[in-house]
Design a protein around this motif. Sequence first.
Motif, PDB file in Angstrom:
ATOM      1  N   TYR A  78       0.848  -1.190   0.000  1.00 43.35           N
ATOM      2  CA  TYR A  78       0.000   0.000   0.000  1.00 43.35           C
ATOM      3  C   TYR A  78       0.883   1.238   0.000  1.00 43.35           C
ATOM      4  O   TYR A  78       1.907   1.287   0.685  1.00 43.35           O
ATOM      5  CB  TYR A  78      -0.928  -0.017   1.219  1.00 43.35           C
ATOM      6  CG  TYR A  78      -1.737  -1.291   1.272  1.00 43.35           C
ATOM      7  CD1 TYR A  78      -2.879  -1.425   0.512  1.00 43.35           C
ATOM      8  CD2 TYR A  78      -1.320  -2.373   2.035  1.00 43.35           C
ATOM      9  CE1 TYR A  78      -3.613  -2.611   0.517  1.00 43.35           C
ATOM     10  CE2 TYR A  78      -2.034  -3.552   2.055  1.00 43.35           C
ATOM     11  CZ  TYR A  78      -3.186  -3.673   1.297  1.00 43.35           C
ATOM     12  OH  TYR A  78      -3.887  -4.842   1.296  1.00 43.35           O
ATOM     13  N   ALA A  82      -4.923   5.482   3.384  1.00 40.46           N
ATOM     14  CA  ALA A  82      -6.309   5.279   2.960  1.00 40.46           C
ATOM     15  C   ALA A  82      -6.461   3.905   2.302  1.00 40.46           C
ATOM     16  O   ALA A  82      -7.428   3.185   2.580  1.00 40.46           O
ATOM     17  CB  ALA A  82      -6.742   6.386   2.008  1.00 40.46           C
ATOM     18  N   GLU A  83      -5.519   3.527   1.432  1.00 35.70           N
ATOM     19  CA  GLU A  83      -5.563   2.207   0.792  1.00 35.70           C
ATOM     20  C   GLU A  83      -5.428   1.088   1.822  1.00 35.70           C
ATOM     21  O   GLU A  83      -6.144   0.090   1.766  1.00 35.70           O
ATOM     22  CB  GLU A  83      -4.438   2.073  -0.236  1.00 35.70           C
ATOM     23  CG  GLU A  83      -4.622   2.877  -1.498  1.00 35.70           C
ATOM     24  CD  GLU A  83      -3.453   2.668  -2.467  1.00 35.70           C
ATOM     25  OE1 GLU A  83      -2.702   1.686  -2.313  1.00 35.70           O
ATOM     26  OE2 GLU A  83      -3.315   3.500  -3.372  1.00 35.70           O
ATOM     27  N   LYS A  85      -6.154   1.227   5.063  1.00 38.85           N
ATOM     28  CA  LYS A  85      -7.363   1.192   5.898  1.00 38.85           C
ATOM     29  C   LYS A  85      -8.500   0.503   5.142  1.00 38.85           C
ATOM     30  O   LYS A  85      -9.225  -0.323   5.725  1.00 38.85           O
ATOM     31  CB  LYS A  85      -7.762   2.615   6.288  1.00 38.85           C
ATOM     32  CG  LYS A  85      -8.924   2.669   7.245  1.00 38.85           C
ATOM     33  CD  LYS A  85      -9.206   4.084   7.695  1.00 38.85           C
ATOM     34  CE  LYS A  85     -10.408   4.087   8.619  1.00 38.85           C
ATOM     35  NZ  LYS A  85     -10.753   5.421   9.061  1.00 38.85           N
ATOM     36  N   LYS A  86      -8.658   0.824   3.863  1.00 38.83           N
ATOM     37  CA  LYS A  86      -9.706   0.201   3.043  1.00 38.83           C
ATOM     38  C   LYS A  86      -9.512  -1.317   2.984  1.00 38.83           C
ATOM     39  O   LYS A  86     -10.471  -2.084   3.138  1.00 38.83           O
ATOM     40  CB  LYS A  86      -9.695   0.784   1.636  1.00 38.83           C
ATOM     41  CG  LYS A  86     -10.792   0.303   0.734  1.00 38.83           C
ATOM     42  CD  LYS A  86     -10.721   1.000  -0.610  1.00 38.83           C
ATOM     43  CE  LYS A  86     -11.759   0.435  -1.577  1.00 38.83           C
ATOM     44  NZ  LYS A  86     -11.682   1.045  -2.902  1.00 38.83           N
ATOM     45  N   ALA A  87      -8.265  -1.759   2.804  1.00 29.95           N
ATOM     46  CA  ALA A  87      -7.973  -3.195   2.749  1.00 29.95           C
ATOM     47  C   ALA A  87      -8.246  -3.867   4.090  1.00 29.95           C
ATOM     48  O   ALA A  87      -8.753  -4.988   4.131  1.00 29.95           O
ATOM     49  CB  ALA A  87      -6.532  -3.420   2.308  1.00 29.95           C
ATOM     50  N   GLU A  89     -10.411  -2.950   6.332  1.00 28.31           N
ATOM     51  CA  GLU A  89     -11.847  -2.953   6.607  1.00 28.31           C
ATOM     52  C   GLU A  89     -12.601  -3.913   5.693  1.00 28.31           C
ATOM     53  O   GLU A  89     -13.752  -4.232   5.967  1.00 28.31           O
ATOM     54  CB  GLU A  89     -12.401  -1.534   6.472  1.00 28.31           C
ATOM     55  CG  GLU A  89     -11.907  -0.616   7.578  1.00 28.31           C
ATOM     56  CD  GLU A  89     -12.300   0.854   7.360  1.00 28.31           C
ATOM     57  OE1 GLU A  89     -12.741   1.208   6.254  1.00 28.31           O
ATOM     58  OE2 GLU A  89     -12.148   1.619   8.327  1.00 28.31           O
ATOM     59  N   ALA A  90     -11.975  -4.358   4.626  1.00 28.46           N
ATOM     60  CA  ALA A  90     -12.654  -5.268   3.675  1.00 28.46           C
ATOM     61  C   ALA A  90     -12.791  -6.663   4.225  1.00 28.46           C
ATOM     62  O   ALA A  90     -12.159  -7.103   5.106  1.00 28.46           O
ATOM     63  CB  ALA A  90     -11.869  -5.299   2.355  1.00 28.46           C
TER      64      ALA A  90
END
Length: 90
Positions: A78, A82-83, A85-87, A89-90
Amino acid sequence: MATVPTQIRIDADIKKQATDLFSTLGLDMSSAVNIFLNQCVLRGGIPFSVEVPQYSHEVLEAMEEAKRISRDSDIPGYTNMAELKKALEA
């Protein structure tokens, strides 16, 4: 103060890293080496501890795992939080 030229052999990668670091600090290699040598003379020895670190077994295993992960192209990387955190949370 008279100066004299001095030659030393340094690993190329370490020299590059040190040169970059010293540049960030506003120093050149010659100035950094002079600071080190002056501190040796002032302190009557090397101005820092020279020792072999004694890491625990768990730390050594974690270091090996980190090296393995960093070299594994199948593990996603990453470039920003932001990337990541998105990963997560997925």
